[in-house]
Design a protein around this motif. Sequence first.
Motif, PDB file in Angstrom:
ATOM      1  N   THR A   1       0.848  -1.186   0.000  1.00  0.00           N
ATOM      2  CA  THR A   1       0.000   0.000   0.000  1.00  0.00           C
ATOM      3  C   THR A   1       0.882   1.234   0.000  1.00  0.00           C
ATOM      4  O   THR A   1       1.761   1.378   0.856  1.00  0.00           O
ATOM      5  CB  THR A   1      -0.919   0.038   1.243  1.00  0.00           C
ATOM      6  OG1 THR A   1      -1.708  -1.158   1.280  1.00  0.00           O
ATOM      7  CG2 THR A   1      -1.839   1.243   1.188  1.00  0.00           C
ATOM      8  N   VAL A   2       0.666   2.110  -0.995  1.00  0.00           N
ATOM      9  CA  VAL A   2       1.401   3.375  -1.080  1.00  0.00           C
ATOM     10  C   VAL A   2       0.377   4.498  -0.995  1.00  0.00           C
ATOM     11  O   VAL A   2      -0.553   4.556  -1.803  1.00  0.00           O
ATOM     12  CB  VAL A   2       2.212   3.480  -2.383  1.00  0.00           C
ATOM     13  CG1 VAL A   2       2.957   4.807  -2.429  1.00  0.00           C
ATOM     14  CG2 VAL A   2       3.186   2.312  -2.506  1.00  0.00           C
ATOM     15  N   THR A   3       0.548   5.388  -0.012  1.00  0.00           N
ATOM     16  CA  THR A   3      -0.407   6.466   0.225  1.00  0.00           C
ATOM     17  C   THR A   3       0.314   7.804   0.216  1.00  0.00           C
ATOM     18  O   THR A   3       1.383   7.939   0.820  1.00  0.00           O
ATOM     19  CB  THR A   3      -1.108   6.275   1.583  1.00  0.00           C
ATOM     20  OG1 THR A   3      -1.631   4.942   1.662  1.00  0.00           O
ATOM     21  CG2 THR A   3      -2.247   7.257   1.752  1.00  0.00           C
ATOM     22  N   ASP A   4      -0.272   8.800  -0.476  1.00  0.00           N
ATOM     23  CA  ASP A   4       0.360  10.120  -0.465  1.00  0.00           C
ATOM     24  C   ASP A   4      -0.129  10.922   0.729  1.00  0.00           C
ATOM     25  O   ASP A   4      -0.947  10.446   1.531  1.00  0.00           O
ATOM     26  CB  ASP A   4       0.112  10.862  -1.783  1.00  0.00           C
ATOM     27  CG  ASP A   4      -1.352  11.212  -2.017  1.00  0.00           C
ATOM     28  OD1 ASP A   4      -2.146  11.212  -1.053  1.00  0.00           O
ATOM     29  OD2 ASP A   4      -1.715  11.499  -3.180  1.00  0.00           O
TER      30      ASP A   4
ATOM     31  N   HIS B   1      -4.489   9.656  -0.698  1.00  0.00           N
ATOM     32  CA  HIS B   1      -4.792   8.944  -1.942  1.00  0.00           C
ATOM     33  C   HIS B   1      -3.829   7.769  -2.115  1.00  0.00           C
ATOM     34  O   HIS B   1      -2.620   7.920  -1.918  1.00  0.00           O
ATOM     35  CB  HIS B   1      -4.675   9.885  -3.146  1.00  0.00           C
ATOM     36  CG  HIS B   1      -5.586  11.061  -3.058  1.00  0.00           C
ATOM     37  ND1 HIS B   1      -5.187  12.343  -3.380  1.00  0.00           N
ATOM     38  CD2 HIS B   1      -6.882  11.159  -2.672  1.00  0.00           C
ATOM     39  CE1 HIS B   1      -6.197  13.178  -3.210  1.00  0.00           C
ATOM     40  NE2 HIS B   1      -7.230  12.485  -2.771  1.00  0.00           N
ATOM     41  N   LYS B   2      -4.376   6.629  -2.504  1.00  0.00           N
ATOM     42  CA  LYS B   2      -3.554   5.444  -2.694  1.00  0.00           C
ATOM     43  C   LYS B   2      -3.051   5.354  -4.132  1.00  0.00           C
ATOM     44  O   LYS B   2      -3.764   5.690  -5.071  1.00  0.00           O
ATOM     45  CB  LYS B   2      -4.347   4.179  -2.336  1.00  0.00           C
ATOM     46  CG  LYS B   2      -4.649   4.072  -0.851  1.00  0.00           C
ATOM     47  CD  LYS B   2      -5.367   2.776  -0.506  1.00  0.00           C
ATOM     48  CE  LYS B   2      -5.614   2.687   0.998  1.00  0.00           C
ATOM     49  NZ  LYS B   2      -6.319   1.424   1.345  1.00  0.00           N
TER      50      LYS B   2
ATOM     51  N   ALA C   1      -2.082   3.064  -7.048  1.00  0.00           N
ATOM     52  CA  ALA C   1      -2.295   1.696  -7.519  1.00  0.00           C
ATOM     53  C   ALA C   1      -1.022   1.146  -8.143  1.00  0.00           C
ATOM     54  O   ALA C   1      -0.161   1.890  -8.604  1.00  0.00           O
ATOM     55  CB  ALA C   1      -3.436   1.656  -8.532  1.00  0.00           C
TER      56      ALA C   1
ATOM     57  N   SER D   1       4.363   0.754  -8.991  1.00  0.00           N
ATOM     58  CA  SER D   1       3.167   1.588  -9.081  1.00  0.00           C
ATOM     59  C   SER D   1       2.822   1.893 -10.537  1.00  0.00           C
ATOM     60  O   SER D   1       3.699   1.961 -11.396  1.00  0.00           O
ATOM     61  CB  SER D   1       3.378   2.905  -8.314  1.00  0.00           C
ATOM     62  OG  SER D   1       4.405   3.679  -8.910  1.00  0.00           O
TER      63      SER D   1
ATOM     64  N   TYR E   1       5.108  10.349   0.619  1.00  0.00           N
ATOM     65  CA  TYR E   1       4.532   9.021   0.415  1.00  0.00           C
ATOM     66  C   TYR E   1       4.871   8.104   1.592  1.00  0.00           C
ATOM     67  O   TYR E   1       5.997   8.126   2.096  1.00  0.00           O
ATOM     68  CB  TYR E   1       5.069   8.394  -0.872  1.00  0.00           C
ATOM     69  CG  TYR E   1       4.598   9.076  -2.132  1.00  0.00           C
ATOM     70  CD1 TYR E   1       3.403   8.707  -2.738  1.00  0.00           C
ATOM     71  CD2 TYR E   1       5.340  10.103  -2.705  1.00  0.00           C
ATOM     72  CE1 TYR E   1       2.963   9.336  -3.894  1.00  0.00           C
ATOM     73  CE2 TYR E   1       4.915  10.737  -3.859  1.00  0.00           C
ATOM     74  CZ  TYR E   1       3.722  10.351  -4.450  1.00  0.00           C
ATOM     75  OH  TYR E   1       3.293  10.976  -5.579  1.00  0.00           O
TER      76      TYR E   1
ATOM     77  N   LYS F   1       3.602   0.704   2.948  1.00  0.00           N
ATOM     78  CA  LYS F   1       3.459  -0.458   3.837  1.00  0.00           C
ATOM     79  C   LYS F   1       3.524  -1.709   2.990  1.00  0.00           C
ATOM     80  O   LYS F   1       2.770  -1.846   2.020  1.00  0.00           O
ATOM     81  CB  LYS F   1       2.141  -0.410   4.603  1.00  0.00           C
ATOM     82  CG  LYS F   1       2.048   0.719   5.611  1.00  0.00           C
ATOM     83  CD  LYS F   1       0.730   0.662   6.384  1.00  0.00           C
ATOM     84  CE  LYS F   1       0.650   1.786   7.411  1.00  0.00           C
ATOM     85  NZ  LYS F   1      -0.635   1.734   8.170  1.00  0.00           N
TER      86      LYS F   1
ATOM     87  N   GLU G   1       7.409  -0.806   6.975  1.00  0.00           N
ATOM     88  CA  GLU G   1       6.953   0.529   6.624  1.00  0.00           C
ATOM     89  C   GLU G   1       8.134   1.394   6.192  1.00  0.00           C
ATOM     90  O   GLU G   1       9.240   1.244   6.710  1.00  0.00           O
ATOM     91  CB  GLU G   1       6.226   1.184   7.795  1.00  0.00           C
ATOM     92  CG  GLU G   1       4.947   0.456   8.200  1.00  0.00           C
ATOM     93  CD  GLU G   1       4.185   1.189   9.285  1.00  0.00           C
ATOM     94  OE1 GLU G   1       4.640   2.297   9.677  1.00  0.00           O
ATOM     95  OE2 GLU G   1       3.149   0.676   9.736  1.00  0.00           O
TER      96      GLU G   1
END
Length: 404
Positions: free
Chosen positions: A83-86, A90-91, A93, A105, A115, A118, A132
């Motif tokens: 999982t990559v989240t800014d 927003h994730k 994909a 990504s 960013y 996980k 992480e």
Amino acid sequence: MSRIRVLARARVRAAVVAAAAGALLTPLAACSSSGSSGSPDAEAKPGAEDRPVTVTVTPRGEKVPAGEPVRVTAEGGRLTSVTVTDGEGHKLAGKAAADGRSWVSDRKAVPGAAYAVKAATRSEGGTAKSTEASFTTAPAGKVNKVDWRPGTGTTVGVAQPISLVFDNPVRNRAEVEKQLRVTTSNGTEGSWGWIRDFSGRDRVDWRPKAYWKPGTKVTLNAELNGTDSGADGGWFVRDYTTTFTIGARQIVEVDLDRHRLTLVRDGETVRRIPVSGGTPGGDKRSWRGTAVLMAKEGTINMNSETVGLGDAYDKMVDHSMRLTWSGMYAHAAPWNARYFGNSNHSSGCIGMSDADAAWFYGQVRPGDPFEITGKDTKGVVDPGNGFGAWNLSWSEWRHKSALR
């Protein structure tokens, strides 16, 4: 061997089997250390040594260059989820490799963003682990912006291209073009082509191989955020999207030799209008070829000095319909009434009576093609002078793509 000894050995074997079965049915006790945990469904390889999984995330660090996808790799095991989240939640994909050893990504890291990553893994010995990581990207030193047509939710004519004009130069044209996705409701064939806009700026248009089919639904997704324009261009820091519909098949045939305009709708002649085109023999001649109605501008001031014709005229003009950036319009021209249907005597525009112009203005829409013919003209409309891409053959147009 005595019967008693046989029975005793049978009881011992039964006890061993029962103990083994109990070990399989009894859940393993959970434990955790540094984010690791055992699991009852761990698929440990026979004889595998349970070494920890090493996870690597790139980019890494603070204010790293943007424009690269996020990559996660696992050594000594497999990735079970990433999982990559800014910073805005927003994730990002992405897709994992078939062997589970890496994840990439779909989109690139954008400028000036933070960013959080996980990664869940499973070792060769079956132990699950969570890792992480985080990184930030450098802000854009220069930003490139886009002006695009047509607007979303509009209904346009069958010759309307998708057109993107850039504020700054675009050197990485292939990379930019890869981020532009056009989808249609009927699989329309088309191509991007890079041209110089009349303003002097870089521009890319998408036109179909032939005029659009009426009723076609069209969507552009320009996923440019995080793309580098190249030298002197700067970064794109947002995406762009537009959705529009193709209206009726309307073609405006302009015969400058006969001084006549004909509106053809779905193959049927709707009306013929007497007109007067540009004066022969000089700079006041009209353009020929296919020009596309760019906009219906209504009543506007027309000043000849703005198009390099000195002080020939300066007046308010009704029912003005723009055909080129260089200043060719179709419009009402009551001062030229004696020339309608007889001769070409304008400063380059296609003039008609007030009544005809009012009616015609109400019939046409942006994107309708004007197919202009005539012997004495300034030449063919250039692709960047309005929407003149239709004056190139399909082969010529496709060769203007950066991905050809």
